[in-house]
Structure formats: C-alpha cells, structure tokens
Motif scaffolding. Structure first.
Motif, PDB file in Angstrom:
ATOM      1  N   THR A   1      -9.164   6.719   9.743  1.00 50.40           N
ATOM      2  CA  THR A   1      -8.507   6.122  10.907  1.00 50.40           C
ATOM      3  C   THR A   1      -7.481   7.037  11.552  1.00 50.40           C
ATOM      4  O   THR A   1      -7.026   6.765  12.656  1.00 50.40           O
ATOM      5  N   ILE A   2      -7.117   8.124  10.873  1.00 51.09           N
ATOM      6  CA  ILE A   2      -6.063   8.990  11.385  1.00 51.09           C
ATOM      7  C   ILE A   2      -6.513   9.693  12.662  1.00 51.09           C
ATOM      8  O   ILE A   2      -7.669  10.065  12.830  1.00 51.09           O
ATOM      9  N   SER A   3      -5.580   9.870  13.573  1.00 41.48           N
ATOM     10  CA  SER A   3      -5.824  10.681  14.762  1.00 41.48           C
ATOM     11  C   SER A   3      -4.987  11.922  14.659  1.00 41.48           C
ATOM     12  O   SER A   3      -3.923  11.934  14.055  1.00 41.48           O
TER      13      SER A   3
ATOM     14  N   PRO B   1       2.583   8.244   7.275  1.00 40.17           N
ATOM     15  CA  PRO B   1       2.903   6.841   6.980  1.00 40.17           C
ATOM     16  C   PRO B   1       3.279   6.660   5.508  1.00 40.17           C
ATOM     17  O   PRO B   1       2.871   7.452   4.651  1.00 40.17           O
ATOM     18  N   ARG B   2       4.023   5.618   5.218  1.00 40.81           N
ATOM     19  CA  ARG B   2       4.442   5.380   3.840  1.00 40.81           C
ATOM     20  C   ARG B   2       3.268   5.129   2.907  1.00 40.81           C
ATOM     21  O   ARG B   2       3.364   5.359   1.704  1.00 40.81           O
ATOM     22  N   GLU B   3       2.170   4.681   3.446  1.00 41.43           N
ATOM     23  CA  GLU B   3       0.982   4.473   2.623  1.00 41.43           C
ATOM     24  C   GLU B   3       0.097   5.716   2.582  1.00 41.43           C
ATOM     25  O   GLU B   3      -0.993   5.701   2.008  1.00 41.43           O
ATOM     26  N   GLY B   4       0.580   6.821   3.169  1.00 42.15           N
ATOM     27  CA  GLY B   4      -0.218   8.031   3.206  1.00 42.15           C
ATOM     28  C   GLY B   4      -1.259   7.977   4.302  1.00 42.15           C
ATOM     29  O   GLY B   4      -1.355   6.993   5.047  1.00 42.15           O
TER      30      GLY B   4
ATOM     31  N   ASP C   1       2.365  15.663  17.166  1.00 38.58           N
ATOM     32  CA  ASP C   1       3.696  15.777  17.748  1.00 38.58           C
ATOM     33  C   ASP C   1       4.590  14.611  17.367  1.00 38.58           C
ATOM     34  O   ASP C   1       5.716  14.509  17.823  1.00 38.58           O
ATOM     35  N   SER C   2       4.101  13.676  16.546  1.00 39.15           N
ATOM     36  CA  SER C   2       4.936  12.544  16.161  1.00 39.15           C
ATOM     37  C   SER C   2       5.840  12.952  15.008  1.00 39.15           C
ATOM     38  O   SER C   2       5.503  13.822  14.223  1.00 39.15           O
ATOM     39  N   LYS C   3       6.983  12.308  14.898  1.00 40.14           N
ATOM     40  CA  LYS C   3       7.975  12.698  13.905  1.00 40.14           C
ATOM     41  C   LYS C   3       7.608  12.144  12.532  1.00 40.14           C
ATOM     42  O   LYS C   3       7.000  11.108  12.394  1.00 40.14           O
ATOM     43  N   SER C   4       8.025  12.893  11.495  1.00 44.24           N
ATOM     44  CA  SER C   4       7.763  12.467  10.116  1.00 44.24           C
ATOM     45  C   SER C   4       8.682  11.331   9.740  1.00 44.24           C
ATOM     46  O   SER C   4       9.789  11.219  10.224  1.00 44.24           O
ATOM     47  N   GLU C   5       8.190  10.469   8.852  1.00 42.26           N
ATOM     48  CA  GLU C   5       8.950   9.277   8.455  1.00 42.26           C
ATOM     49  C   GLU C   5       9.659   9.533   7.132  1.00 42.26           C
ATOM     50  O   GLU C   5       9.083  10.084   6.216  1.00 42.26           O
TER      51      GLU C   5
ATOM     52  N   SER D   1       0.823  -1.212   0.000  1.00 40.01           N
ATOM     53  CA  SER D   1       0.000   0.000   0.000  1.00 40.01           C
ATOM     54  C   SER D   1       0.857   1.262   0.000  1.00 40.01           C
ATOM     55  O   SER D   1       0.331   2.375   0.052  1.00 40.01           O
ATOM     56  N   ASP D   2       2.172   1.109  -0.049  1.00 41.94           N
ATOM     57  CA  ASP D   2       3.052   2.274  -0.062  1.00 41.94           C
ATOM     58  C   ASP D   2       2.820   3.091  -1.329  1.00 41.94           C
ATOM     59  O   ASP D   2       2.583   2.544  -2.412  1.00 41.94           O
ATOM     60  N   ARG D   3       2.900   4.398  -1.192  1.00 49.70           N
ATOM     61  CA  ARG D   3       2.734   5.278  -2.347  1.00 49.70           C
ATOM     62  C   ARG D   3       3.513   6.563  -2.120  1.00 49.70           C
ATOM     63  O   ARG D   3       4.040   6.820  -1.030  1.00 49.70           O
TER      64      ARG D   3
END
Length: 290
Positions: free
Chosen positions: A280-282, A272-275, A286-290, A163-165
């Motif tokens: 479902t997103i919260s 996330p790598r899948e966007g 404050d979380s770091k970017s991947e 599902s990565d894009r």
C-alpha cells in the motif's frame, strides 16, 4: 576539531570509535592507525573518545538500551514511550561492508525498542483499574494491583489490539559487498539507504569498491527491505531521466520486494508506527518522519 580549530563553546562531543575492523588489521605498515596510537590531532578538550570493541559475531554494539525500571516508568521516564522525544533510546549496531583494501567502511542499523502496549480502558476498568498512572506500568509489561488492592491485573488481560512495532533503519557506507555479519543485522528494514555509484556502463566493480543500482536492488530483495533509498550516484547521472533509469535498474533486480526511491538533499521519509506495508505504500519521499 583540532585541525579545523572548531569552537564548541564548552559543548562536550563524544566520538564512538569502532575498534578492530578487518581493514585496519591489514593496513600497510607506513599508514597511521588512530586505533593504535593517540595522535595530537585526535585530541581536543571538548572531545571524548568512546572505544567500542568488536563483538565475537563481527558486529559492534553502539547503543543497547536497558529495560525500563518501575521507578523510571512511574516517573514518566520510559525510554520507549511515544512522548519520550529526544530522550528515546534506540538500539544501534554496526558491521563492516566491503569497499577498498585498507579502507574500513561500515553499515549501521538503528532500531526502536518495542513500543508500549496500548491499554483497553474498558477491560482495565472492568478488572478494577481506572485510568491512572498505573497504566504506564501496564503499558511497559508490569502487572499492577487493582484499585481496591484485592487483585493483580496482568498486562495481557488489558492489552488492546495494535499494529505498532519497532521500526528499523539501515544506512550502508560505500561498498561492493555486504559480508555475513552485516547481512545478519540488516534484515527486514523499513528503510535502507544503499549507494549506486557504479554506473551500468562501467565495469570492474570490485576494483572500484562500489555498487550499481542493480546490486543495490538485489541486496534490498535478499534482506527484505521495505523501502530502498538509492544515494551516491555516479557523476554520469546528470538529470532526472538518468536518475529514473537508475531507479528502474534497481527495480529490475528487486522483484517488487521494495519501493525504490532516489535520495535528494534534505530528504525525509515518514515511517508509520506500524512500519511500511509495501502493498500500500506510495513513494512519497518528501513527508516528514514520525
């Protein structure tokens, strides 16, 4: 740099100049336009100016990565590899947004290259390609010979489900309107940053050249942004309750298309790598970017 007497200890700085915006072509005659003249204060021994002309469609192409070559892939230098780190190359484009007369203001779009394919090791092994550097070529869409040299193996034959894009980020400068060229390139962003400087109690947004939170929410809805980050609040926004009020105003025109969050200093958002999936997103900003 010249005006501030900045010292860079020999580090070369490249400034990408977007040449030909509408706002510059209608500037008053008495104004100074660095696009047309080379002023001393725009020169520095460690400064390189890269002038980028406007495309026919009204956008600017700042970075347009070339396709990976077999040579680079074999050497482990694929510019879209997950391990590329700082050498990863991105698509970067820009277009004008409407702010104030004679003030060129831009929006920017940053998008990843399509990610490498994931290889199903069992499928590849069954077709005669055991784990090796050949997988690098398969990941980038190149066919390879089986280990015994008798068969050509196609990437589509060994690709695993993924599902990565490519992820997309949009940053808009001060604006009261996003013209068509900007709208065209900013569609379907994972994260959009949009100003909300026009307070809901203040009118004349066209004269001030700014947007309200409601306007930002509507823009995010029409362009299908997954996350809308509000920044550049009015000085009338004094505390957390006022900030939450602006978020709610953006949500009122967004139709639950986007998750709306307020920007803050040193903010980082993990994509996330899948966007993002807005179902479902919260809104944990404050979380770091991947």
């Amino acid at each position: 740099m010249k005006l501030t007497e900045s010292a860079f200890l020999g580090q070369q700085i490249t400034v990408h100049e977007l040449v030909g915006p509408e706002a510059c072509r209608v500037q008053p005659k008495q104004s100074r336009n660095p696009q047309n003249f080379l002023y001393a204060e725009f020169s520095h021994k460690f400064l390189q100016r890269n002038r980028i002309p406007r495309n026919k469609d009204g956008t600017w192409t700042i970075s347009n990565p070339e396709k990976n070559t077999e040579e680079n892939i074999r050497a482990g230098r694929a510019s879209n590899a997950y391990s590329a780190g700082r050498t990863k190359k991105l698509f970067i484009s820009a277009a004008e947004v409407k702010h104030l007369p004679h003030v060129p203001t831009f929006g920017y779009v940053v998008r990843e290259q399509d990610p490498p394919l994931k290889i199903d090791v069992e499928k590849a092994t069954a077709l005669g390609v055991k784990p090796s550097k050949k997988y690098r070529l398969l990941q980038q869409g190149f066919p390879v010979q089986s280990d015994d040299g008798t068969t050509e193996v196609l990437p589509s034959e060994v690709a695993a489900s993924s599902s990565d894009r490519a992820r997309k980020f949009v940053l808009l400068g001060d604006n009261c309107e996003t013209p068509e060229p900007m709208r065209r390139i900013m569609q379907d962003a994972d994260v959009m940053v949009h100003e909300a400087a026009l307070h809901h109690k203040v009118q004349s947004d066209q004269e001030r050249g700014h947007s309200s939170a409601e306007m930002a929410g509507a823009v995010a809805k029409s362009t299908r942004a997954k996350v809308l980050v509000l920044n550049h609040f009015s000085n009338r926004v004094q505390d957390i309750e006022d900030v939450q009020g602006e978020v709610e105003r953006a949500e009122s025109t967004n139709g639950e298309t986007s998750v709306v969050v307020p920007a803050h200093d040193f903010m980082e958002i993990r994509v996330p790598r899948e966007g993002f999936d807005t179902s479902t997103i919260s809104a944990s900003s404050d979380s770091k970017s991947e």
